[in-house]
Write a protein that holds these residues in place. Sequence first.
Motif, PDB file in Angstrom:
ATOM      1  N   GLY A 122       6.125  -3.157 -13.199  1.00 18.13           N
ATOM      2  CA  GLY A 122       6.508  -1.842 -13.701  1.00 18.13           C
ATOM      3  C   GLY A 122       7.030  -0.952 -12.575  1.00 18.13           C
ATOM      4  O   GLY A 122       7.128  -1.368 -11.419  1.00 18.13           O
ATOM      5  N   GLU A 123       7.345   0.262 -12.928  1.00 11.01           N
ATOM      6  CA  GLU A 123       7.861   1.199 -11.932  1.00 11.01           C
ATOM      7  C   GLU A 123       6.778   1.564 -10.919  1.00 11.01           C
ATOM      8  O   GLU A 123       5.628   1.837 -11.300  1.00 11.01           O
ATOM      9  N   VAL A 124       7.140   1.584  -9.673  1.00 13.71           N
ATOM     10  CA  VAL A 124       6.239   2.086  -8.638  1.00 13.71           C
ATOM     11  C   VAL A 124       6.253   3.611  -8.715  1.00 13.71           C
ATOM     12  O   VAL A 124       7.316   4.234  -8.655  1.00 13.71           O
ATOM     13  N   THR A 178      -2.446   0.916  -4.435  1.00 15.35           N
ATOM     14  CA  THR A 178      -2.279  -0.538  -4.377  1.00 15.35           C
ATOM     15  C   THR A 178      -1.217  -0.984  -5.364  1.00 15.35           C
ATOM     16  O   THR A 178      -1.348  -0.726  -6.569  1.00 15.35           O
ATOM     17  N   ILE A 179      -0.181  -1.652  -4.873  1.00 17.43           N
ATOM     18  CA  ILE A 179       0.790  -2.293  -5.757  1.00 17.43           C
ATOM     19  C   ILE A 179       0.483  -3.782  -5.739  1.00 17.43           C
ATOM     20  O   ILE A 179       0.609  -4.439  -4.698  1.00 17.43           O
ATOM     21  N   ASP A 180       0.052  -4.295  -6.876  1.00 14.24           N
ATOM     22  CA  ASP A 180      -0.306  -5.714  -6.981  1.00 14.24           C
ATOM     23  C   ASP A 180       0.952  -6.573  -6.991  1.00 14.24           C
ATOM     24  O   ASP A 180       2.004  -6.156  -7.484  1.00 14.24           O
ATOM     25  N   GLN A 207       0.845  -1.192   0.000  1.00 18.08           N
ATOM     26  CA  GLN A 207       0.000   0.000   0.000  1.00 18.08           C
ATOM     27  C   GLN A 207       0.881   1.243   0.000  1.00 18.08           C
ATOM     28  O   GLN A 207       1.852   1.321   0.764  1.00 18.08           O
ATOM     29  N   VAL A 208       0.514   2.196  -0.850  1.00 18.74           N
ATOM     30  CA  VAL A 208       1.243   3.466  -0.920  1.00 18.74           C
ATOM     31  C   VAL A 208       0.451   4.488  -0.120  1.00 18.74           C
ATOM     32  O   VAL A 208      -0.665   4.853  -0.502  1.00 18.74           O
ATOM     33  N   ARG A 209       1.015   4.897   0.984  1.00 23.18           N
ATOM     34  CA  ARG A 209       0.271   5.793   1.883  1.00 23.18           C
ATOM     35  C   ARG A 209       0.968   7.142   2.007  1.00 23.18           C
ATOM     36  O   ARG A 209       2.187   7.244   1.860  1.00 23.18           O
TER      37      ARG A 209
HETATM   38  O1  LIG Z   1      -0.079   4.424  -6.333  1.00 24.73           O
HETATM   39  C1  LIG Z   1       0.086   3.532  -7.172  1.00 24.73           C
HETATM   40  C2  LIG Z   1      -0.955   2.671  -7.543  1.00 24.73           C
HETATM   41  C3  LIG Z   1      -0.702   1.709  -8.511  1.00 24.73           C
HETATM   42  N1  LIG Z   1       0.535   1.598  -9.067  1.00 24.73           N
HETATM   43  C4  LIG Z   1       0.798   0.543 -10.053  1.00 24.73           C
HETATM   44  C5  LIG Z   1       0.964  -0.801  -9.352  1.00 24.73           C
HETATM   45  C6  LIG Z   1      -0.355  -1.458  -9.518  1.00 24.73           C
HETATM   46  O2  LIG Z   1      -0.226  -2.852  -9.491  1.00 24.73           O
HETATM   47  C7  LIG Z   1      -0.796  -0.911 -10.853  1.00 24.73           C
HETATM   48  C8  LIG Z   1      -2.268  -0.867 -11.021  1.00 24.73           C
HETATM   49  O3  LIG Z   1      -2.834  -0.102  -9.992  1.00 24.73           O
HETATM   50  P1  LIG Z   1      -4.403  -0.102  -9.771  1.00 24.73           P
HETATM   51  O4  LIG Z   1      -4.952  -1.486  -9.817  1.00 24.73           O
HETATM   52  O5  LIG Z   1      -4.679   0.715  -8.557  1.00 24.73           O
HETATM   53  O6  LIG Z   1      -4.874   0.766 -11.008  1.00 24.73           O
HETATM   54  P2  LIG Z   1      -5.981   0.464 -12.111  1.00 24.73           P
HETATM   55  O7  LIG Z   1      -6.470   1.783 -12.539  1.00 24.73           O
HETATM   56  O8  LIG Z   1      -6.963  -0.545 -11.595  1.00 24.73           O
HETATM   57  O9  LIG Z   1      -5.097  -0.122 -13.291  1.00 24.73           O
HETATM   58  P3  LIG Z   1      -4.978  -1.633 -13.818  1.00 24.73           P
HETATM   59  O10 LIG Z   1      -6.097  -1.794 -14.772  1.00 24.73           O
HETATM   60  O11 LIG Z   1      -3.621  -1.675 -14.454  1.00 24.73           O
HETATM   61  O12 LIG Z   1      -5.083  -2.556 -12.636  1.00 24.73           O
HETATM   62  O13 LIG Z   1      -0.287   0.414 -10.922  1.00 24.73           O
HETATM   63  C9  LIG Z   1       1.565   2.441  -8.690  1.00 24.73           C
HETATM   64  O14 LIG Z   1       2.692   2.355  -9.172  1.00 24.73           O
HETATM   65  N2  LIG Z   1       1.301   3.383  -7.754  1.00 24.73           N
END
Ligand SMILES: O=c1ccn([C@H]2C[C@H](O)[C@@H](COP(=O)(O)OP(=O)(O)OP(=O)(O)O)O2)c(=O)[nH]1
Length: 152
Positions: free
Chosen positions: A95-97, A88-90, A67-69
């Motif tokens: 990829g890059e955080v 959320t970092i899955d 979790q990025v807080r």
């Molecule tokens: O603050 C964040 C949030 C997400 N991510 C990256 C890691 C995460 O695994 C991916 C997807 O994030 P999320 O599921 O929140 O975004 P989404 O809009 O649902 O995109 P996706 O369709 O790629 O899941 O993006 C970050 O680098 N920083």
Amino acid sequence: MTGPQPTIGVSRLPHGAEALLPAFATAGAAGADIRAALAEPLTLMPGSRAMVPTGLAFAIPVGFEVQVRPRSGLAATHGVTVLNAPGTIDSDYRGEVKVILVNLGDVPFKIENGDRIAQLVVASVVTARFEARETLDETDRGTGGFGSTGRG
Ligand SMILES: O=c1ccn([C@H]2C[C@H](O)[C@@H](COP(=O)(O)OP(=O)(O)OP(=O)(O)O)O2)c(=O)[nH]1
Ligand SMILES: [Mg+2]
């Protein structure tokens, strides 16, 4: 340390070659501070947001998330917070955080390379099944929500 202690692989990307790994500031810290990886400083104008690079990519073990807080100090002092908190970092993301910062203050906020911009909390994930049903079991609350409790 009492709970599980997973190891998260961290890869430094080319623009993060000098980046420090996330680090817990104290032994009891729940969050590990993560830093901006910037070739040049970035100024966040009031009301604006930016995807701030960290120069890092993770391999999170299955069964965990990161979790990025926000950092309270940045929020309290400058009105700068994480827009999608908690981000959320899955576990399968390679990829890059990046940290989505927003400036809710009323003056520009300058971010320099290496500044601690957010904190990462590692958490266990429960992967539930979602199962379609014709009816749901009854409860005291029922369909009441949105402040329905405690009314006379
Ligand atoms: O603050 C964040 C949030 C997400 N991510 C990256 C890691 C995460 O695994 C991916 C997807 O994030 P999320 O599921 O929140 O975004 P989404 O809009 O649902 O995109 P996706 O369709 O790629 O899941 O993006 C970050 O680098 N920083
Ligand atoms: Mg998603």
